[in-house]
Design an enzyme around this catalytic site. Structure first.
Site, PDB file in Angstrom:
ATOM      1  N   ALA A 235     -39.082  26.418  13.783  1.00 15.62           N
ATOM      2  CA  ALA A 235     -38.870  25.171  13.029  1.00 15.62           C
ATOM      3  C   ALA A 235     -40.242  24.638  12.622  1.00 15.62           C
ATOM      4  O   ALA A 235     -41.243  25.328  12.709  1.00 15.62           O
ATOM      5  CB  ALA A 235     -38.124  24.151  13.891  1.00 15.62           C
ATOM      6  N   ASN A 236     -40.266  23.378  12.170  1.00 21.45           N
ATOM      7  CA  ASN A 236     -41.542  22.723  11.874  1.00 21.45           C
ATOM      8  C   ASN A 236     -41.426  21.262  12.283  1.00 21.45           C
ATOM      9  O   ASN A 236     -40.407  20.844  12.802  1.00 21.45           O
ATOM     10  CB  ASN A 236     -41.909  22.886  10.391  1.00 21.45           C
ATOM     11  CG  ASN A 236     -40.861  22.273   9.468  1.00 21.45           C
ATOM     12  OD1 ASN A 236     -40.529  21.103   9.583  1.00 21.45           O
ATOM     13  ND2 ASN A 236     -40.306  23.081   8.579  1.00 21.45           N
ATOM     14  N   ARG A 237     -42.479  20.486  11.977  1.00 23.36           N
ATOM     15  CA  ARG A 237     -42.569  19.156  12.564  1.00 23.36           C
ATOM     16  C   ARG A 237     -41.890  18.063  11.731  1.00 23.36           C
ATOM     17  O   ARG A 237     -42.034  16.890  12.019  1.00 23.36           O
ATOM     18  CB  ARG A 237     -44.044  18.776  12.750  1.00 23.36           C
ATOM     19  CG  ARG A 237     -44.808  19.759  13.625  1.00 23.36           C
ATOM     20  CD  ARG A 237     -46.297  19.383  13.731  1.00 23.36           C
ATOM     21  NE  ARG A 237     -47.065  20.468  14.319  1.00 23.36           N
ATOM     22  CZ  ARG A 237     -47.097  20.740  15.620  1.00 23.36           C
ATOM     23  NH1 ARG A 237     -46.369  19.995  16.461  1.00 23.36           N
ATOM     24  NH2 ARG A 237     -47.811  21.739  16.094  1.00 23.36           N
TER      25      ARG A 237
END
Ligand code: PMT
Length: 427
Positions: A235-237
């Site tokens: 995923a990412n932030r």
């Protein structure tokens, strides 16, 4: 948060409300025809509702006051009745109430709760309806503006902050206390917002343009999750806050909003058609499904650039492999595929960069055939991923269109919609 005033000051302060005042600076009745319900909570700041009521009636608003039981320990209903010209509503079950909560709920153009105690904020956030004010709030579709009044430490309490966040995520405007000398003599966050700040929020809510009523706006937000195995993912932030703010702002301005969001902890804005997805592929499917009907597309989502070439059907066992190598391949470039499908849509992309902001954003604008791109440097602590604030440079085919300084994301969303509106003209 309590401002302690001496008796002499207190009496002089009250007396000033009944002496004729000079004609208000604002000559036109800016709020003429607007019906405002003013909820007054049980705080020492209740007395500040009096000058606020005067300002609103000076601007032509028709104000009806609803007091909570505890508010009546601080101020008498007679004061508000005299200034508003209406009986003050205090009791959900009063014999003469003739369902006042429903009439007030239906006729209000704005519900303003000032001051709002921590208790009121908690009850509103949890949908409780055990008195007239909380009941009419649940029964109304009117915009809700809350002005908190409590000591700085109470305001900072995680429970209070959680309640405030819950309200903000459901399109409720909650003003932040201001910084300054508190009643306790300390200096910090916790001062009741100034009358000017409150009035500015009221006027912007009541005069919010409905300049998107003819637009169908497709907005994406949040990260995507690319599965490694049934348990793990990449995923990412992204928190989804930027896209969420855009969806709220567009909805407030009358747009028909379709909101496609990856997994976040945010509550979807009310009255917005929300579609939840997980992977880049799922987001592509939903964007393509809703693209044709859209007139404006704003891709704020942090779509994963890579997905697993092979997703394991069962959980990878760490004892079977001390080192794990993952092979990744590019995800579909959703934004890059839209230009070829355009039938008049105004397409806005975002660029999340850590260097060469203008060059990279310009490249993406041109390569993807966009009408506008919002370039944000995500290396700064209070911009980009997860923050409540952001800053950006807006580019279009003519170059730099606007430099948006650091501001709350909901204010940036309004600025972005203003820029798009300006480009589209009054079609
Ligand atoms: O969600 P927040 O925590 O509020 O953070 C906001 C934000 C930083 C995520 C937001 O402001 C932002 O920059 N969003 C875009 C993030 C991103 O993916 O930027 P990018 O430069 O990698 O992608 C460029 C554009 O292509 C974006 O509009 C993106 O939605 C789109 N894209 C990217 C990859 C992909 N496979 N398909 C796409 O359509």
């Amino acid at each position: 948060m309590a401002d302690i005033v001496s008796d002499r000051q207190h009496n002089a302060y009250f007396a000033s409300f009944f002496t004729p005042r000079p004609t208000p600076r604002v000559t036109q009745k800016q709020l003429f025809g607007k019906h405002i319900v003013l909820g007054v909570g049980g705080s020492i700041a209740a007395y500040k509702a009096i000058p606020l009521l005067r300002r609103l009636t000076d601007l032509g608003a028709d104000v009806e006051v609803v007091m909570t039981a505890s508010a009546r320990h601080f101020i008498t209903p007679l004061t508000f009745q005299t200034l508003s010209g209406h009986p003050v509503h205090t009791d959900l079950f009063a014999s003469n109430s003739n369902m006042a909560h429903l009439r007030l709920a239906e006729t209000a153009d704005l519900i303003l709760v000032s001051p709002a105690t921590a208790n009121l904020i908690g009850r509103f956030a949890h949908g409780l309806a055990d008195d007239l004010l909380s009941t009419l709030i649940l029964a109304s579709h009117a915009p809700l503006l809350i002005v908190p009044a409590m000591d700085g430490d109470m305001w900072q309490h995680p429970r209070v902050q959680q309640n405030v966040q819950t309200l903000r995520e459901t399109s409720v405007e909650v003003l932040d206390p201001e910084f300054g000398t508190l009643a306790s003599g300390h200096v910090g966050w916790g001062r009741f917002p100034s009358e000017e700040t409150i009035m500015s929020s009221i006027i912007s809510l009541l005069t919010m343009p409905s300049d998107y009523h003819s637009e169908v706006v497709l907005i994406t937000a949040g990260p995507t999750h690319e599965a490694i195995d049934p348990v793990r993912y990449i995923a990412n932030r992204s928190s989804g806050k930027m896209g969420h703010a855009l969806a709220q702002a567009a909805q407030k301005r009358g747009a028909k909003v379709t909101f496609i969001t990856g997994p976040t902890s945010l509550t979807p804005p009310p009255s917005v058609h929300t579609i939840s997805i997980s992977t880049a592929k799922e987001m592509q499917n939903e964007v393509h499904k809703h693209f044709e009907r859209a007139t404006v597309v704003i891709m704020a989502a942090a779509v994963a650039d890579y997905q697993l070439t092979h997703t394991a059907a069962t959980k990878l066992k760490k004892h079977e492999q001390k080192h794990l190598s993952l092979t990744l391949s590019l995800t579909p470039d959703i934004l890059g595929t839209l230009a070829s499908k355009k039938t008049g849509q105004f397409i806005v992309g975002f660029a999340a960069e850590t260097e060469s902001l203008i060059e990279e954003a310009t490249r993406k604008l041109q390569e993807k055939g966009l009408d506008m791109i919002i370039a944000n440097d995500v290396t700064q602590p209070d911009t980009g991923f997860g923050s409540d604030t952001n800053a950006a440079i807006v580019l279009d085919m003519h170059g730099i269109a606007e430099n948006i300084p650091l501001m709350p994301k909901h204010e940036m969303a309004t600025k972005i919609l203003d820029l798009i509106r300006h480009r589209l003209g009054n079609r």
